[in-house]
Design a protein around this motif. Structure first.
Motif, PDB file in Angstrom:
ATOM      1  N   GLU A   2       1.111  -0.761   0.468  1.00 26.20           N
ATOM      2  CA  GLU A   2      -0.418  -0.244  -0.261  1.00 26.20           C
ATOM      3  C   GLU A   2       0.719   1.679   0.250  1.00 26.20           C
ATOM      4  OE1 GLU A   2      -4.119  -1.135   2.370  1.00 26.20           O
ATOM      5  OE2 GLU A   2      -2.258  -1.137   3.640  1.00 26.20           O
ATOM      6  N   ARG A   3       1.915   1.084   0.140  1.00 28.83           N
ATOM      7  CA  ARG A   3       3.165   2.586  -0.104  1.00 28.83           C
ATOM      8  C   ARG A   3       3.096   2.705  -1.422  1.00 28.83           C
ATOM      9  NH1 ARG A   3       7.633   0.459   4.158  1.00 28.83           N
ATOM     10  NH2 ARG A   3       8.267   2.954   4.087  1.00 28.83           N
ATOM     11  N   GLY A   4       2.987   4.085  -1.754  1.00 24.26           N
ATOM     12  CA  GLY A   4       3.609   4.246  -2.951  1.00 24.26           C
ATOM     13  C   GLY A   4       5.171   4.101  -3.257  1.00 24.26           C
ATOM     14  N   THR A   5       6.313   4.346  -2.856  1.00 25.38           N
ATOM     15  CA  THR A   5       7.557   4.503  -3.270  1.00 25.38           C
ATOM     16  C   THR A   5       7.362   3.128  -3.474  1.00 25.38           C
ATOM     17  OG1 THR A   5       8.169   3.865  -0.810  1.00 25.38           O
ATOM     18  CG2 THR A   5       7.723   6.099  -1.819  1.00 25.38           C
ATOM     19  N   VAL A   6       7.044   1.836  -3.184  1.00 32.94           N
ATOM     20  CA  VAL A   6       6.747   0.567  -2.797  1.00 32.94           C
ATOM     21  C   VAL A   6       6.348   0.284  -3.894  1.00 32.94           C
ATOM     22  CG1 VAL A   6       6.452  -2.428  -2.084  1.00 32.94           C
ATOM     23  CG2 VAL A   6       6.977  -0.527  -0.812  1.00 32.94           C
ATOM     24  N   GLN A   7       5.087   0.645  -4.997  1.00 25.97           N
ATOM     25  CA  GLN A   7       4.716   0.494  -5.440  1.00 25.97           C
ATOM     26  C   GLN A   7       5.235   0.920  -6.900  1.00 25.97           C
ATOM     27  OE1 GLN A   7       0.380   2.925  -5.096  1.00 25.97           O
ATOM     28  NE2 GLN A   7       0.189   1.219  -3.305  1.00 25.97           N
ATOM     29  N   ALA A   8       6.128   2.148  -6.692  1.00 31.24           N
ATOM     30  CA  ALA A   8       6.795   2.494  -7.922  1.00 31.24           C
ATOM     31  C   ALA A   8       7.829   2.193  -8.282  1.00 31.24           C
ATOM     32  CB  ALA A   8       6.865   4.156  -7.952  1.00 31.24           C
ATOM     33  N   GLU A   9       9.059   1.647  -7.261  1.00 36.27           N
ATOM     34  CA  GLU A   9       9.825   0.532  -7.076  1.00 36.27           C
ATOM     35  C   GLU A   9       9.140  -1.137  -7.934  1.00 36.27           C
ATOM     36  OE1 GLU A   9      12.949   1.112  -7.741  1.00 36.27           O
ATOM     37  OE2 GLU A   9      12.782   3.371  -7.244  1.00 36.27           O
ATOM     38  N   TYR A  10       8.673  -1.108  -7.278  1.00 33.13           N
ATOM     39  CA  TYR A  10       8.429  -2.696  -7.742  1.00 33.13           C
ATOM     40  C   TYR A  10       7.231  -2.923  -9.474  1.00 33.13           C
ATOM     41  CZ  TYR A  10       5.851  -7.378  -8.448  1.00 33.13           C
ATOM     42  OH  TYR A  10       5.432  -8.818  -9.123  1.00 33.13           O
ATOM     43  N   ALA A  11       6.368  -1.758  -9.648  1.00 36.47           N
ATOM     44  CA  ALA A  11       6.486  -1.436 -11.219  1.00 36.47           C
ATOM     45  C   ALA A  11       7.633  -0.830 -12.680  1.00 36.47           C
ATOM     46  CB  ALA A  11       5.013  -0.280 -11.169  1.00 36.47           C
ATOM     47  N   ARG A  12       8.578  -0.571 -11.874  1.00 33.17           N
ATOM     48  CA  ARG A  12      10.052  -0.514 -12.271  1.00 33.17           C
ATOM     49  C   ARG A  12      10.568  -2.093 -12.798  1.00 33.17           C
ATOM     50  NH1 ARG A  12      10.878   4.227  -8.981  1.00 33.17           N
ATOM     51  NH2 ARG A  12       9.719   5.770 -10.278  1.00 33.17           N
ATOM     52  N   ALA A  13      10.526  -2.668 -11.268  1.00 35.88           N
ATOM     53  CA  ALA A  13      11.420  -3.726 -11.699  1.00 35.88           C
ATOM     54  C   ALA A  13      10.802  -4.418 -12.711  1.00 35.88           C
ATOM     55  CB  ALA A  13      10.955  -4.138 -10.264  1.00 35.88           C
ATOM     56  N   GLU A  14       9.575  -4.863 -12.999  1.00 36.01           N
ATOM     57  CA  GLU A  14       9.051  -5.658 -13.432  1.00 36.01           C
ATOM     58  C   GLU A  14       8.437  -5.017 -14.681  1.00 36.01           C
ATOM     59  OE1 GLU A  14       6.043  -7.650 -13.525  1.00 36.01           O
ATOM     60  OE2 GLU A  14       5.469  -8.449 -11.368  1.00 36.01           O
ATOM     61  N   ALA A  15       8.649  -3.398 -15.386  1.00 41.57           N
ATOM     62  CA  ALA A  15       8.452  -3.273 -16.549  1.00 41.57           C
ATOM     63  C   ALA A  15      10.273  -3.359 -16.732  1.00 41.57           C
ATOM     64  CB  ALA A  15       9.010  -1.762 -16.642  1.00 41.57           C
ATOM     65  N   SER A  16      11.099  -3.688 -16.460  1.00 40.14           N
ATOM     66  CA  SER A  16      12.326  -3.609 -16.632  1.00 40.14           C
ATOM     67  C   SER A  16      12.692  -4.772 -17.177  1.00 40.14           C
ATOM     68  CB  SER A  16      13.680  -3.443 -15.526  1.00 40.14           C
ATOM     69  OG  SER A  16      13.623  -1.909 -15.503  1.00 40.14           O
ATOM     70  N   LEU A  17      12.244  -6.131 -15.931  1.00 32.97           N
ATOM     71  CA  LEU A  17      12.993  -7.298 -16.526  1.00 32.97           C
ATOM     72  C   LEU A  17      11.958  -8.275 -17.626  1.00 32.97           C
ATOM     73  CD1 LEU A  17      13.536  -9.913 -15.592  1.00 32.97           C
ATOM     74  CD2 LEU A  17      11.830 -10.062 -13.670  1.00 32.97           C
ATOM     75  N   HIS A  18      10.913  -7.716 -17.651  1.00 33.60           N
ATOM     76  CA  HIS A  18      10.055  -8.111 -19.110  1.00 33.60           C
ATOM     77  C   HIS A  18      10.285  -7.210 -20.457  1.00 33.60           C
ATOM     78  CE1 HIS A  18       7.431 -10.522 -16.733  1.00 33.60           C
ATOM     79  NE2 HIS A  18       6.735  -9.758 -15.531  1.00 33.60           N
ATOM     80  N   ALA A  19      10.858  -6.764 -19.793  1.00 40.03           N
ATOM     81  CA  ALA A  19      11.875  -5.643 -21.447  1.00 40.03           C
ATOM     82  C   ALA A  19      12.650  -6.477 -21.178  1.00 40.03           C
ATOM     83  CB  ALA A  19      11.979  -4.298 -21.373  1.00 40.03           C
ATOM     84  N   ALA A  20      13.947  -7.293 -20.820  1.00 44.60           N
ATOM     85  CA  ALA A  20      14.808  -7.972 -20.924  1.00 44.60           C
ATOM     86  C   ALA A  20      14.308  -9.149 -22.013  1.00 44.60           C
ATOM     87  CB  ALA A  20      15.305  -8.510 -20.479  1.00 44.60           C
ATOM     88  N   ARG A  21      13.253 -10.119 -20.828  1.00 47.12           N
ATOM     89  CA  ARG A  21      12.787 -10.948 -21.530  1.00 47.12           C
ATOM     90  C   ARG A  21      12.419 -10.683 -22.922  1.00 47.12           C
ATOM     91  NH1 ARG A  21       8.111 -12.787 -19.049  1.00 47.12           N
ATOM     92  NH2 ARG A  21       9.016 -14.780 -19.179  1.00 47.12           N
ATOM     93  N   ALA A  22      11.541  -9.708 -23.267  1.00 44.69           N
ATOM     94  CA  ALA A  22      10.879  -9.309 -24.817  1.00 44.69           C
ATOM     95  C   ALA A  22      11.845  -9.433 -25.986  1.00 44.69           C
ATOM     96  CB  ALA A  22      10.296  -8.257 -24.299  1.00 44.69           C
ATOM     97  N   LEU A  23      13.228  -8.454 -25.119  1.00 43.41           N
ATOM     98  CA  LEU A  23      13.893  -8.593 -26.434  1.00 43.41           C
ATOM     99  C   LEU A  23      14.643 -10.089 -26.273  1.00 43.41           C
ATOM    100  CD1 LEU A  23      16.573  -7.004 -28.174  1.00 43.41           C
ATOM    101  CD2 LEU A  23      18.015  -6.792 -25.797  1.00 43.41           C
ATOM    102  N   ALA A  24      15.042 -10.575 -25.499  1.00 42.76           N
ATOM    103  CA  ALA A  24      16.075 -11.714 -25.946  1.00 42.76           C
ATOM    104  C   ALA A  24      15.020 -13.037 -26.547  1.00 42.76           C
ATOM    105  CB  ALA A  24      15.927 -12.618 -24.103  1.00 42.76           C
ATOM    106  N   GLU A  25      13.262 -13.118 -26.555  1.00 38.27           N
ATOM    107  CA  GLU A  25      12.392 -13.353 -26.678  1.00 38.27           C
ATOM    108  C   GLU A  25      12.379 -13.730 -29.051  1.00 38.27           C
ATOM    109  OE1 GLU A  25       9.102 -13.191 -24.834  1.00 38.27           O
ATOM    110  OE2 GLU A  25       8.903 -14.394 -23.356  1.00 38.27           O
TER     111      GLU A  25
END
Length: 372
Positions: free
Chosen positions: A255-278
């Motif tokens: 429920e903390r905004g800072t956590v939500q933002a950092e988690y979202a950035r992590a999700e985006a970074s990982l899935h972008a790197a996976r998409a590049l590899a795929e």
């Protein structure tokens, strides 16, 4: 198998090797033979399927996924061996191969054989193997054999595990369950045609899997395991975040905004790197099927693998940081995930020099494509 593998991750780490019974289950499931030709009883699977399986294994336990990756990429060499040796090594469906590609050994030509001596580090999963390879520099009458470009000639020697001494040096920070200790050979005789070079030999099997760059597949195998580990770290954090509350707070971490933002950035970074590899694997697979593999796509495979492995380590670190003090205890999976992620980045196939190697190609500079 993933839930069972995950449940045994702590035991695998405690043993500092893949437990023998678990290795046998993986062998029976064909997970060490995904790259073996169909005519030898393997799956001869497309690279995307091999990498998807390794990512699932890495999600369950990075050490187990790593052992499957090493055994599987070693078994790729089955397509380069003469038929008689390929059958001898791979006919048993439970046979597990492993070893080290790097030319840390010395092979002296002696008639129809090589006499092989050396010591190799990072022999992951070796305790469960029936055959082990060791990369070795080739010597003729005391002189180092060189290739036309002047580089040293080296080959991968297939040796029975009974001829190899395993040395328990594996007291590591992460990937502790891989059993990646040293292996040593002393004047072991290897028939010259039971050795393989991905640089100078041609595969004996015509399938497109064996036209796909073998070093690219190895690098992406590392990345797939690292990606699975990072996906699991995000899952671990998400499960924690909905219940954990900071001291003196009525709000959960989620429920903390800072956590939500950092988690979202992590999700985006990982899935972008996976998409590049795929996407890069898909393009390379198309080129392998049409027989038109370019140096550009070879470089991009290595680039995608390095980027995904290192992005996965950063994402895992983010999940660990967001979890706070809960993650520092040995019993919490994020603590193991963090250590495994950092050790995965140390493999030479996705190490920092890969940026320079691939950058040369992308900038149009002359580059030795054999290294790709």
């Amino acid at each position: 198998m993933a839930p069972m593998i995950a449940a045994r991750a702590a035991d695998t780490e405690a043993q500092r090797r893949l437990p023998a019974d678990l290795a046998l289950q993986l062998a029976d499931a064909g997970l060490f033979r995904m790259a073996v030709p169909r005519e030898l009883g393997g799956a001869e699977a497309p690279p995307a399927d091999i990498l998807a399986a390794l990512e699932i294994l890495g999600h369950a336990d990075a050490a187990t996924g790593w052992c499957a990756m090493i055994a599987g990429t070693t078994a790729l060499a089955a397509a380069w061996l003469p038929p008689a040796h390929a059958v001898a090594v791979f006919a048993d469906p439970r046979a597990i191969t492993g070893g080290v590609f790097a030319p840390m050994g010395k092979a002296i030509a002696d008639g129809d054989d090589y006499r092989v001596t050396g010591r190799w580090a990072w022999a992951s999963g070796s305790a469960n193997c029936q055959w082990l390879i060791g990369g070795a520099l080739i010597f003729d009458a005391g002189r180092l054999r060189t290739l036309p470009n002047g580089a040293p000639d080296h080959r991968m020697m297939f040796m029975p595990a009974s001829d190899i001494t395993l040395i328990d040096t594996w007291d590591s920070m992460g990937l502790r369950g891989t059993g990646s200790g040293d292996m040593a050979a002393s004047d072991v005789r290897v028939p010259q045609d039971r050795s393989v070079s991905f640089l100078t030999d041609s595969p004996r099997h015509p399938g497109p899997l064996y036209a796909f760059p073998p070093f690219g597949l190895l690098a992406l195998g590392i990345a797939a395991v690292a990606s699975g580990n990072a996906l699991a770290a995000l899952d671990d954090f998400r499960a924690l975040a909905v219940t954990k509350k900071a001291a003196g707070s009525s709000r959960s971490l989620a429920e903390r905004g800072t956590v939500q933002a950092e988690y979202a950035r992590a999700e985006a970074s990982l899935h972008a790197a996976r998409a590049l590899a795929e996407a890069t694997v898909a393009r390379a697979w198309h080129e392998a099927q049409t027989g038109c593999l370019t140096t550009d796509i070879r470089a991009r495979l290595r680039l995608a693998a390095t980027h995904l492995t290192r992005t996965a380590a950063e994402v895992t670190r983010t999940a660990y940081d967001l979890a706070g003090g809960t993650a520092v205890y040995a019993g919490h999976p994020l603590q193991r995930r963090l250590r495994d992620a950092q050790v995965a980045t140390q493999h030479m196939m996705i190490a920092p020099p890969t940026w320079e190697l691939t950058g040369r190609v992308l900038l149009g500079l002359p580059t030795d494509a054999d290294a790709l």
